[in-house]
Design a protein around this motif. Sequence first.
Motif, PDB file in Angstrom:
ATOM      1  N   UNK A  40       0.848  -1.194   0.000  1.00 46.76           N
ATOM      2  CA  UNK A  40       0.000   0.000   0.000  1.00 46.76           C
ATOM      3  C   UNK A  40       0.881   1.241   0.000  1.00 46.76           C
ATOM      4  N   UNK A  41       0.449   2.242  -0.766  1.00 50.29           N
ATOM      5  CA  UNK A  41       1.221   3.467  -0.877  1.00 50.29           C
ATOM      6  C   UNK A  41       2.286   3.420  -1.957  1.00 50.29           C
ATOM      7  N   UNK A  42       2.273   2.353  -2.800  1.00 49.74           N
ATOM      8  CA  UNK A  42       3.315   2.245  -3.823  1.00 49.74           C
ATOM      9  C   UNK A  42       2.955   3.033  -5.081  1.00 49.74           C
ATOM     10  N   UNK A  43       1.708   3.565  -5.141  1.00 47.28           N
ATOM     11  CA  UNK A  43       1.316   4.368  -6.301  1.00 47.28           C
ATOM     12  C   UNK A  43       0.470   3.621  -7.303  1.00 47.28           C
ATOM     13  N   UNK A  44       0.136   2.348  -7.026  1.00 45.30           N
ATOM     14  CA  UNK A  44      -0.626   1.573  -8.013  1.00 45.30           C
ATOM     15  C   UNK A  44      -2.048   2.103  -8.190  1.00 45.30           C
ATOM     16  N   UNK A  45      -2.710   2.438  -7.070  1.00 41.77           N
ATOM     17  CA  UNK A  45      -4.072   2.970  -7.172  1.00 41.77           C
ATOM     18  C   UNK A  45      -4.082   4.357  -7.809  1.00 41.77           C
ATOM     19  N   UNK A  46      -3.100   5.171  -7.463  1.00 36.76           N
ATOM     20  CA  UNK A  46      -3.003   6.508  -8.052  1.00 36.76           C
ATOM     21  C   UNK A  46      -2.840   6.397  -9.564  1.00 36.76           C
ATOM     22  N   UNK A  47      -2.027   5.435 -10.010  1.00 35.01           N
ATOM     23  CA  UNK A  47      -1.831   5.242 -11.446  1.00 35.01           C
ATOM     24  C   UNK A  47      -3.162   4.885 -12.113  1.00 35.01           C
ATOM     25  N   UNK A  48      -3.911   3.979 -11.470  1.00 35.04           N
ATOM     26  CA  UNK A  48      -5.203   3.572 -12.021  1.00 35.04           C
ATOM     27  C   UNK A  48      -6.156   4.767 -12.085  1.00 35.04           C
ATOM     28  N   UNK A  49      -6.156   5.564 -11.014  1.00 31.05           N
ATOM     29  CA  UNK A  49      -7.057   6.718 -10.965  1.00 31.05           C
ATOM     30  C   UNK A  49      -6.656   7.772 -11.997  1.00 31.05           C
ATOM     31  N   UNK A  50      -5.386   7.837 -12.331  1.00 31.35           N
ATOM     32  CA  UNK A  50      -4.965   8.763 -13.387  1.00 31.35           C
ATOM     33  C   UNK A  50      -5.467   8.274 -14.748  1.00 31.35           C
TER      34      UNK A  50
END
Lengths: 362, 262
Positions: A40-50
């Motif tokens: 968690x916090x590795x940026x995977x969800x942020x990438x998806x949301x982008x």
Amino acid sequence: MIDPYVRLEALDMRYPGHHAVKDLSLDIAGGEFIALMGPSGCGKSTTLRMIAGLEQPTSGRILIGGQDMTHVSADRRGTPMVWQNLALFPFLSVEDNVAFSLKMRGDSPASRRRAANEWLEKVGLGGMGKRHISQLSGGQRQRVAIARALVTQPSILLLDEPLSALDAHLRVHLQTELARLHRELKITFIYVTHSQSEAFALADRVVVMADGVIQQAGPPRAVYRAPVNGFVASFMGMNTRMDGSVAARSDGMIWVDCPEGRIAVPDTVAAGPGAALSFVIGADRMRLLGGHERAPEGHPTVAGRVVGIEFVGSTQTIFVASDTGRDFRLQRLDLGDDAVLTPGTPVTLTWDPRHAWVLPHP
Amino acid sequence: MMRAVIRNLYLAALAIFLLTPMLVVVVFSFDANRFPTLPWGGFTLAWHREALGDALIVSAMWNSLIVSLGTAVLATILGFCAAYLDYRYRFFGKRSLMLVIAVPPAVPVTILGMAMLAALSRTPMFGTPLGVIVCHVAIAVSFAMALIRLRLGDLGDDLEQAAWNLGASQRNGLLHVVIPFCRPSLIAAFCLSAAVSLDEFMVAWFVGGVNETLSVRVFNLLLGQVNPKINAIGTLVLATSLVLVSIAQMSARVGGTRKDAA
């Protein structure tokens, strides 16, 4: 890869005091099932949301089907998502939930109802359209969320830890369902998860992320057997890492001086004598030596004591502390001989040196 | 056992304490005696009939209806806007703005009435039902906003984003997701604002001019003579308020139990 369908170009996402995604580039082929994984916090969800347009990258570009989508608003991207907490609309019926995007698109009520019920049928919820969301079980809600995302027949489906809220039994069941949907629809699935087993079971290609950076991308087997660095190796979990310094080279092998002795590993990296070197051995490649058995010529041996045994159904994991103080893991079929391997029992480990994997980057 | 008895006695005593004054009004509005005295002089609807036949009282009822409906509509809309502003956006001065919205009910009503009189007397709204509506909205909007903001707190970020993700523009997301989600609290806010306006006397008296609302009419009646008609009006107002507040409470509760449905 010819003609990527989704192309992420040097994506960067900075929040005040937090650099979530750093200069990330990734090409995803049309119809590929790709899993973004990491702690968690590795940026995977942020990438998806982008990709979905729910976050605006600080810099970089997002191309979908050859079109620059970086500044296109979320409602015009055609990138439906299945949410971790489902985000179903509690004030709408099951049918109206599924038909929501069709309504936004301006389809007629009759065609909306037809398409929604068709999709409910496909996910095994035929005839449940009139129900209220609160009347459904967790697994059924999950199916509604999937139908709702797919009803417009998108070319991409985004999934943000879609199974993490379900119990283990349902998770495996829906995993199979997702694999079937992907086979039938032949569209691109981008799947975010922290679960290695989900990613390996489903994806054509996994992308391991840490600290907003892609550590390694490749087919599950390649990432599992040949991690590029220490992070990926430890994230994969089922292996033992050893460190030492290069002593000599011969016959396609490098001899490494470790606290456990001089150990041979495949010669796959350029490292001069004296250079530090790390390698991993998969837990399933390790073997226990029997009472008077001798290791084959050239196979290393490590003496230690059993620390514990974990029973995982058909296999078992044996934890061994070597006399040098290193933790080793060994995985094998469950032989039912746990009784002799009580904690403290002295054992000798061995493995085929060709099965060791030298980390290209420690 | 003993504990339960004591608790029930306590609750009963509390209910009697709270309800007795209102009950007196209701009981004597049906009493044939001209003055509220015991013993009970027999059941009659004469005072209700007389009240409804009084042109001044009927016109005050119309005024109250217009004012409380107008207040309810405006306070609910503005309350939603304020609550959504607070929920969705971050901007400089937000805390101060929210404080300004919350403060009117905490100001003594006489001071509020004077202030509103001073402000409105310079505008053409003074002495019109619209003037009373504007002042009542200023008071009711803080209740409306509090109710709706509470509900928005249960919405989370995901539902609205899910709407965008499924092709809803910002406007459609608001229309098809945020507002339907808030509907129970909107109904509650509407009813509570109407009740606040219906029951409010001081401000209506200050700024209403010749347009008397029901509570102002009651006051003016009291200045003249004690009249059983007042009890009849009181009963009607009480019944209306009870209905409004009950709807408000029930709606707010529906909102609470449904939040986990997603």
